[in-house]
Each structure stands twice: as structure tokens, then as C-alpha cells.
Design a protein around this motif. Structure first.
Motif, PDB file in Angstrom:
ATOM      1  N   THR A  26       1.183  -5.311  -6.703  1.00  0.00           N
ATOM      2  CA  THR A  26       0.514  -4.972  -5.452  1.00  0.00           C
ATOM      3  C   THR A  26       1.146  -5.752  -4.306  1.00  0.00           C
ATOM      4  O   THR A  26       1.532  -6.909  -4.453  1.00  0.00           O
ATOM      5  CB  THR A  26      -0.998  -5.272  -5.500  1.00  0.00           C
ATOM      6  OG1 THR A  26      -1.211  -6.674  -5.635  1.00  0.00           O
ATOM      7  CG2 THR A  26      -1.673  -4.523  -6.640  1.00  0.00           C
ATOM      8  N   SER A  27       1.271  -5.064  -3.187  1.00  0.00           N
ATOM      9  CA  SER A  27       1.777  -5.668  -1.957  1.00  0.00           C
ATOM     10  C   SER A  27       0.888  -5.162  -0.820  1.00  0.00           C
ATOM     11  O   SER A  27      -0.074  -4.443  -1.065  1.00  0.00           O
ATOM     12  CB  SER A  27       3.241  -5.284  -1.737  1.00  0.00           C
ATOM     13  OG  SER A  27       3.370  -3.884  -1.547  1.00  0.00           O
ATOM     14  N   PHE A  28       1.217  -5.527   0.400  1.00  0.00           N
ATOM     15  CA  PHE A  28       0.411  -5.120   1.541  1.00  0.00           C
ATOM     16  C   PHE A  28       1.211  -4.325   2.552  1.00  0.00           C
ATOM     17  O   PHE A  28       2.413  -4.529   2.710  1.00  0.00           O
ATOM     18  CB  PHE A  28      -0.212  -6.344   2.230  1.00  0.00           C
ATOM     19  CG  PHE A  28      -1.341  -6.935   1.449  1.00  0.00           C
ATOM     20  CD1 PHE A  28      -2.616  -6.414   1.555  1.00  0.00           C
ATOM     21  CD2 PHE A  28      -1.125  -7.997   0.594  1.00  0.00           C
ATOM     22  CE1 PHE A  28      -3.655  -6.946   0.817  1.00  0.00           C
ATOM     23  CE2 PHE A  28      -2.161  -8.538  -0.144  1.00  0.00           C
ATOM     24  CZ  PHE A  28      -3.437  -8.000  -0.028  1.00  0.00           C
ATOM     25  N   GLU A  29       0.502  -3.427   3.237  1.00  0.00           N
ATOM     26  CA  GLU A  29       1.118  -2.605   4.278  1.00  0.00           C
ATOM     27  C   GLU A  29       1.442  -3.469   5.501  1.00  0.00           C
ATOM     28  O   GLU A  29       0.904  -4.579   5.641  1.00  0.00           O
ATOM     29  CB  GLU A  29       0.172  -1.473   4.669  1.00  0.00           C
ATOM     30  CG  GLU A  29      -1.085  -1.955   5.367  1.00  0.00           C
ATOM     31  CD  GLU A  29      -2.105  -0.867   5.634  1.00  0.00           C
ATOM     32  OE1 GLU A  29      -1.880   0.291   5.239  1.00  0.00           O
ATOM     33  OE2 GLU A  29      -3.141  -1.167   6.248  1.00  0.00           O
ATOM     34  N   LEU A  62      -1.250  -2.049  -0.570  1.00  0.00           N
ATOM     35  CA  LEU A  62      -2.663  -2.153  -0.215  1.00  0.00           C
ATOM     36  C   LEU A  62      -2.856  -2.235   1.295  1.00  0.00           C
ATOM     37  O   LEU A  62      -1.990  -2.758   2.004  1.00  0.00           O
ATOM     38  CB  LEU A  62      -3.269  -3.411  -0.851  1.00  0.00           C
ATOM     39  CG  LEU A  62      -3.097  -3.548  -2.359  1.00  0.00           C
ATOM     40  CD1 LEU A  62      -3.649  -4.896  -2.815  1.00  0.00           C
ATOM     41  CD2 LEU A  62      -3.769  -2.405  -3.081  1.00  0.00           C
ATOM     42  N   PRO A  63      -4.006  -1.759   1.773  1.00  0.00           N
ATOM     43  CA  PRO A  63      -4.301  -1.913   3.200  1.00  0.00           C
ATOM     44  C   PRO A  63      -4.620  -3.372   3.515  1.00  0.00           C
ATOM     45  O   PRO A  63      -5.060  -4.122   2.645  1.00  0.00           O
ATOM     46  CB  PRO A  63      -5.541  -1.030   3.396  1.00  0.00           C
ATOM     47  CG  PRO A  63      -6.196  -0.979   2.063  1.00  0.00           C
ATOM     48  CD  PRO A  63      -5.078  -1.065   1.059  1.00  0.00           C
ATOM     49  N   VAL A  64      -4.416  -3.764   4.753  1.00  0.00           N
ATOM     50  CA  VAL A  64      -4.714  -5.132   5.154  1.00  0.00           C
ATOM     51  C   VAL A  64      -6.148  -5.245   5.681  1.00  0.00           C
ATOM     52  O   VAL A  64      -6.481  -6.176   6.389  1.00  0.00           O
ATOM     53  CB  VAL A  64      -3.697  -5.673   6.194  1.00  0.00           C
ATOM     54  CG1 VAL A  64      -2.340  -5.869   5.569  1.00  0.00           C
ATOM     55  CG2 VAL A  64      -3.619  -4.757   7.393  1.00  0.00           C
ATOM     56  N   ALA A  69      -8.937  -3.549   0.421  1.00  0.00           N
ATOM     57  CA  ALA A  69      -7.796  -3.960  -0.414  1.00  0.00           C
ATOM     58  C   ALA A  69      -8.152  -3.994  -1.896  1.00  0.00           C
ATOM     59  O   ALA A  69      -7.417  -3.438  -2.723  1.00  0.00           O
ATOM     60  CB  ALA A  69      -7.264  -5.318   0.044  1.00  0.00           C
ATOM     61  N   ALA A  70      -9.255  -4.616  -2.254  1.00  0.00           N
ATOM     62  CA  ALA A  70      -9.638  -4.706  -3.671  1.00  0.00           C
ATOM     63  C   ALA A  70      -9.921  -3.326  -4.247  1.00  0.00           C
ATOM     64  O   ALA A  70      -9.520  -3.022  -5.373  1.00  0.00           O
ATOM     65  CB  ALA A  70     -10.851  -5.611  -3.837  1.00  0.00           C
ATOM     66  N   GLN A  71     -10.583  -2.490  -3.477  1.00  0.00           N
ATOM     67  CA  GLN A  71     -10.883  -1.127  -3.934  1.00  0.00           C
ATOM     68  C   GLN A  71      -9.593  -0.336  -4.152  1.00  0.00           C
ATOM     69  O   GLN A  71      -9.459   0.379  -5.146  1.00  0.00           O
ATOM     70  CB  GLN A  71     -11.767  -0.424  -2.909  1.00  0.00           C
ATOM     71  CG  GLN A  71     -12.167   0.976  -3.290  1.00  0.00           C
ATOM     72  CD  GLN A  71     -13.058   1.628  -2.238  1.00  0.00           C
ATOM     73  OE1 GLN A  71     -13.398   1.037  -1.223  1.00  0.00           O
ATOM     74  NE2 GLN A  71     -13.442   2.857  -2.490  1.00  0.00           N
ATOM     75  N   SER A  72      -8.633  -0.484  -3.267  1.00  0.00           N
ATOM     76  CA  SER A  72      -7.350   0.210  -3.417  1.00  0.00           C
ATOM     77  C   SER A  72      -6.582  -0.296  -4.628  1.00  0.00           C
ATOM     78  O   SER A  72      -5.977   0.486  -5.360  1.00  0.00           O
ATOM     79  CB  SER A  72      -6.497   0.032  -2.157  1.00  0.00           C
ATOM     80  OG  SER A  72      -7.102   0.672  -1.059  1.00  0.00           O
ATOM     81  N   ALA A  73      -6.606  -1.604  -4.860  1.00  0.00           N
ATOM     82  CA  ALA A  73      -5.923  -2.180  -6.023  1.00  0.00           C
ATOM     83  C   ALA A  73      -6.548  -1.646  -7.308  1.00  0.00           C
ATOM     84  O   ALA A  73      -5.844  -1.272  -8.255  1.00  0.00           O
ATOM     85  CB  ALA A  73      -5.990  -3.703  -5.981  1.00  0.00           C
ATOM     86  N   ARG A  74      -7.862  -1.601  -7.342  1.00  0.00           N
ATOM     87  CA  ARG A  74      -8.572  -1.071  -8.511  1.00  0.00           C
ATOM     88  C   ARG A  74      -8.207   0.392  -8.745  1.00  0.00           C
ATOM     89  O   ARG A  74      -7.993   0.822  -9.876  1.00  0.00           O
ATOM     90  CB  ARG A  74     -10.078  -1.218  -8.304  1.00  0.00           C
ATOM     91  CG  ARG A  74     -10.848  -1.409  -9.564  1.00  0.00           C
ATOM     92  CD  ARG A  74     -12.282  -1.847  -9.306  1.00  0.00           C
ATOM     93  NE  ARG A  74     -12.282  -3.043  -8.469  1.00  0.00           N
ATOM     94  CZ  ARG A  74     -13.063  -3.208  -7.394  1.00  0.00           C
ATOM     95  NH1 ARG A  74     -13.916  -2.329  -7.038  1.00  0.00           N
ATOM     96  NH2 ARG A  74     -12.990  -4.300  -6.682  1.00  0.00           N
ATOM     97  N   HIS A  75      -8.116   1.149  -7.665  1.00  0.00           N
ATOM     98  CA  HIS A  75      -7.753   2.563  -7.770  1.00  0.00           C
ATOM     99  C   HIS A  75      -6.339   2.711  -8.354  1.00  0.00           C
ATOM    100  O   HIS A  75      -6.123   3.545  -9.238  1.00  0.00           O
ATOM    101  CB  HIS A  75      -7.842   3.240  -6.402  1.00  0.00           C
ATOM    102  CG  HIS A  75      -7.403   4.655  -6.406  1.00  0.00           C
ATOM    103  ND1 HIS A  75      -8.176   5.679  -6.922  1.00  0.00           N
ATOM    104  CD2 HIS A  75      -6.259   5.234  -5.986  1.00  0.00           C
ATOM    105  CE1 HIS A  75      -7.517   6.813  -6.815  1.00  0.00           C
ATOM    106  NE2 HIS A  75      -6.355   6.577  -6.247  1.00  0.00           N
TER     107      HIS A  75
END
Length: 92
Positions: A26-29, A62-64, A69-75
Motif C-alpha cells: 500500500t502507498s498513498f496518492e 490509498l487516499p490521503v 485510507a483503512a477502508q481502501s486498504a481493506r478493500h
């Protein structure tokens, strides 16, 4: 940064037991007017290095936004089939 990437790649075999190892990175936008977040670049380098070792890796950007962010990582994790053997989460 280079030392961290090499260390992460070197440690993968210690954690992976599957025949075809799978990794989620995982990284960030980008944010604040930036075109690229450095975590995106690092994630791609790790993915490339893992690929050379015959380890399958997917990058999830992931969104910043704190609450998302946690929800996107889980998805991203749930979408991987088979599930990853290890997750590498990057932040800056």
C-alpha cells in the motif's frame, strides 16, 4: 530508501510459505499539489524487485483522507484472490 527496499525484499522469503508468494503493497496518492507521492514510487520499485524473484505483488494506492485510507486498504486486501501472504504498508 534503497536500504529499506532491499531489506523488505530480502525478508519476504522468511514470511512466505505459499507456492506462488503474493504481496500487497500500500502507498498513498499525491496530495498538496504534488504530482506523485514518493510512496507510490517506492511501491513500484518494491513490486519490480519482487517480480524478479518470482513473487507476485500488487500495489494499492490509498487516499490521503484519514477516514478512507483503512477502508481502501481493506478493500484492496479483500479483492486479492488468493489473499496476500504479506502486506507492506508505506507512508511518508
Amino acid at each position: 530508501m534503497k536500504i529499506f527496499i532491499l531489506a523488505a525484499v530480502a525478508l519476504i522469503p522468511l514470511f512466505v510459505q505459499a507456492q506462488v508468494p503474493r504481496v500487497l503493497i500500500t502507498s498513498f496518492e499525491p496530495f498538496g499539489g504534488m504530482k506523485v507521492n514518493t510512496t507510490m514510487e517506492v511501491a513500484e520499485v518494491i513490486k519490480e524487485k519482487l517480480g524478479k524473484k518470482k513473487i507476485s505483488a500488487e500495489v494499492c494506492v490509498l487516499p490521503v483522507i484519514y477516514d478512507q485510507a483503512a477502508q481502501s486498504a481493506r478493500h484492496c486486501y479483500e479483492q486479492m484472490n488468493p489473499k496476500p501472504d504479506i502486506v507492506i504498508s508505506l507512508g511518508s
